[in-house]
Design a protein around this motif. Sequence first.
Motif, short mmCIF file in Angstrom:
data_model
loop_
_atom_site.label_atom_id
_atom_site.label_comp_id
_atom_site.label_asym_id
_atom_site.label_seq_id
_atom_site.Cartn_x
_atom_site.Cartn_y
_atom_site.Cartn_z
N GLY A 60 37.84 49.87 40.24
CA GLY A 60 37.52 48.45 40.42
C GLY A 60 38.27 47.58 39.43
O GLY A 60 38.82 46.53 39.79
N THR A 61 38.31 48.01 38.19
CA THR A 61 39.04 47.26 37.16
C THR A 61 40.52 47.19 37.51
O THR A 61 41.13 46.11 37.45
CB THR A 61 38.85 47.93 35.79
N LEU A 62 41.10 48.32 37.88
CA LEU A 62 42.52 48.34 38.24
C LEU A 62 42.80 47.47 39.47
O LEU A 62 43.80 46.75 39.51
CB LEU A 62 42.98 49.77 38.47
N LYS A 63 41.93 47.53 40.46
CA LYS A 63 42.10 46.73 41.69
C LYS A 63 42.07 45.23 41.35
O LYS A 63 42.90 44.47 41.83
CB LYS A 63 41.02 47.09 42.70
N ARG A 64 41.13 44.83 40.51
CA ARG A 64 41.04 43.42 40.12
C ARG A 64 42.28 42.97 39.34
O ARG A 64 42.65 41.80 39.36
CB ARG A 64 39.78 43.17 39.29
#
Length: 71
Positions: free
Chosen positions: A17-21
């Motif tokens: 999720g962090t990487l996607k954001r």
Amino acid sequence: IAVIMTGMGADGTRGMGTLKRMGAYTIAQDEATSVVWGMPQNAIKAGYVDHVLALDDIPDGVEAILTNKER
């Protein structure tokens, strides 16, 4: 590019999720080729995965992204 593969738990989902954001293109290993599908499944259900691929197709998928080829 971020890839999440077979495993259990939710720590990979949080990281994905962090990487996607942050703008990463994300890939998850498919259920059929995962020993434990918990972590990829959680990331998919959370909406953090752009593409789901079989284990043997992940390297070609990454290459396609890096070379701007359609997959």
